[in-house]
Design a protein around this motif. Structure first.
Motif, short mmCIF file in Angstrom:
data_model
loop_
_atom_site.label_atom_id
_atom_site.label_comp_id
_atom_site.label_asym_id
_atom_site.label_seq_id
_atom_site.Cartn_x
_atom_site.Cartn_y
_atom_site.Cartn_z
N ASP A 54 0.82 -1.21 0.00
CA ASP A 54 0.00 0.00 0.00
C ASP A 54 0.85 1.26 0.00
N LEU A 55 1.92 1.28 0.80
CA LEU A 55 2.78 2.46 0.85
C LEU A 55 3.48 2.70 -0.48
N ALA A 56 3.98 1.62 -1.07
CA ALA A 56 4.64 1.77 -2.37
C ALA A 56 3.66 2.30 -3.42
N ALA A 57 2.44 1.78 -3.42
CA ALA A 57 1.43 2.23 -4.39
C ALA A 57 1.04 3.68 -4.14
N TRP A 58 0.85 4.06 -2.88
CA TRP A 58 0.47 5.43 -2.55
C TRP A 58 1.59 6.40 -2.91
N CYS A 59 2.83 6.02 -2.63
CA CYS A 59 3.96 6.87 -3.00
C CYS A 59 4.05 7.03 -4.52
N HIS A 60 3.82 5.96 -5.24
CA HIS A 60 3.82 6.04 -6.71
C HIS A 60 2.72 7.01 -7.18
N LEU A 61 1.55 6.92 -6.58
CA LEU A 61 0.43 7.79 -6.94
C LEU A 61 0.74 9.25 -6.65
N THR A 62 1.33 9.51 -5.50
CA THR A 62 1.52 10.89 -5.05
C THR A 62 2.86 11.50 -5.45
N GLY A 63 3.82 10.66 -5.82
CA GLY A 63 5.13 11.17 -6.22
C GLY A 63 6.16 11.16 -5.10
N HIS A 64 5.77 10.74 -3.90
CA HIS A 64 6.75 10.61 -2.81
C HIS A 64 7.59 9.37 -3.08
N SER A 65 8.72 9.25 -2.42
CA SER A 65 9.63 8.12 -2.64
C SER A 65 9.47 7.08 -1.54
N TYR A 66 9.05 5.88 -1.92
CA TYR A 66 8.98 4.77 -0.97
C TYR A 66 10.37 4.16 -0.90
N LEU A 67 10.95 4.10 0.30
CA LEU A 67 12.32 3.62 0.47
C LEU A 67 12.39 2.19 0.99
N ARG A 74 10.04 -3.11 15.56
CA ARG A 74 8.70 -3.31 15.03
C ARG A 74 8.73 -3.04 13.53
N PRO A 75 7.78 -3.58 12.76
CA PRO A 75 7.76 -3.34 11.31
C PRO A 75 7.70 -1.83 11.01
N THR A 76 8.73 -1.35 10.32
CA THR A 76 8.88 0.07 10.03
C THR A 76 9.25 0.26 8.56
N TYR A 77 8.65 1.26 7.93
CA TYR A 77 8.86 1.51 6.51
C TYR A 77 9.21 2.99 6.32
N ALA A 78 10.08 3.27 5.37
CA ALA A 78 10.55 4.63 5.15
C ALA A 78 10.03 5.21 3.84
N LEU A 79 9.78 6.52 3.87
CA LEU A 79 9.47 7.24 2.64
C LEU A 79 10.06 8.63 2.75
N ARG A 80 10.30 9.24 1.59
CA ARG A 80 10.87 10.58 1.54
C ARG A 80 9.86 11.51 0.87
N VAL A 81 9.65 12.69 1.47
CA VAL A 81 8.71 13.67 0.96
C VAL A 81 9.25 14.28 -0.32
N SER A 82 8.45 14.27 -1.35
CA SER A 82 8.85 14.80 -2.65
C SER A 82 8.57 16.30 -2.74
N PRO A 83 9.47 17.05 -3.39
CA PRO A 83 9.20 18.48 -3.57
C PRO A 83 8.13 18.73 -4.64
N ALA A 84 7.82 17.71 -5.43
CA ALA A 84 6.85 17.88 -6.52
C ALA A 84 5.76 16.82 -6.42
N SER A 85 5.21 16.66 -5.23
CA SER A 85 4.20 15.62 -5.04
C SER A 85 2.84 16.05 -5.57
N ARG A 86 1.99 15.06 -5.76
CA ARG A 86 0.61 15.28 -6.17
C ARG A 86 -0.27 15.09 -4.93
N ARG A 87 -1.16 16.04 -4.68
CA ARG A 87 -2.02 15.98 -3.49
C ARG A 87 -3.19 15.02 -3.69
N THR A 88 -3.62 14.45 -2.58
CA THR A 88 -4.82 13.60 -2.61
C THR A 88 -5.94 14.31 -1.88
N ALA A 89 -7.14 13.81 -2.07
CA ALA A 89 -8.31 14.39 -1.42
C ALA A 89 -8.17 14.25 0.10
#
Length: 97
Positions: A54-67, A74-89
């Motif tokens: 889900d995180l990888a798909a959401w990052c792909h949709l919004t333009g953020h980087s899923y790392l 505990r299960p932990t996942y990283a992402l990086r905020v994109s300077p050119a992201s697409r906003r969601t509702a």
């Protein structure tokens, strides 16, 4: 306007997802990615087995980087905020505005 890259020594913003569902986690991530400077690192803690997909798909949709997964107690996942992201509702994290 978002600032430039954060200090490389600054720690990740940690979001503890608890036992929230994917939609609730994405809504919280949306709030963080909307307010953090571009290039900020976020670590999301969640036991949800679908989180990596889900995180990888959401990052792909919004333009953020899923790392991917982060070594942690505990299960932990990283992402990086994109300077050119697409906003969601605001209440629909799978729908672009």
């Amino acid at each position: 306007m978002r600032a430039g890259p954060p200090d490389p020594e600054s720690p990740a913003v940690v979001v503890d997802g608890g036992d929230r569902s994917c939609v609730m986690l994405l809504l919280e991530l949306r709030r963080h990615t909307d307010t953090l400077p571009a290039h900020s690192l976020i670590h999301l803690i969640t036991p949800d087995p679908a989180a990596p997909v889900d995180l990888a798909a959401w990052c792909h949709l919004t333009g953020h980087s899923y790392l991917g997964p982060v070594p942690a107690d505990r299960p932990t996942y990283a992402l990086r905020v994109s300077p050119a992201s697409r906003r969601t509702a605001p209440r629909a994290p799978w729908h672009l505005v």
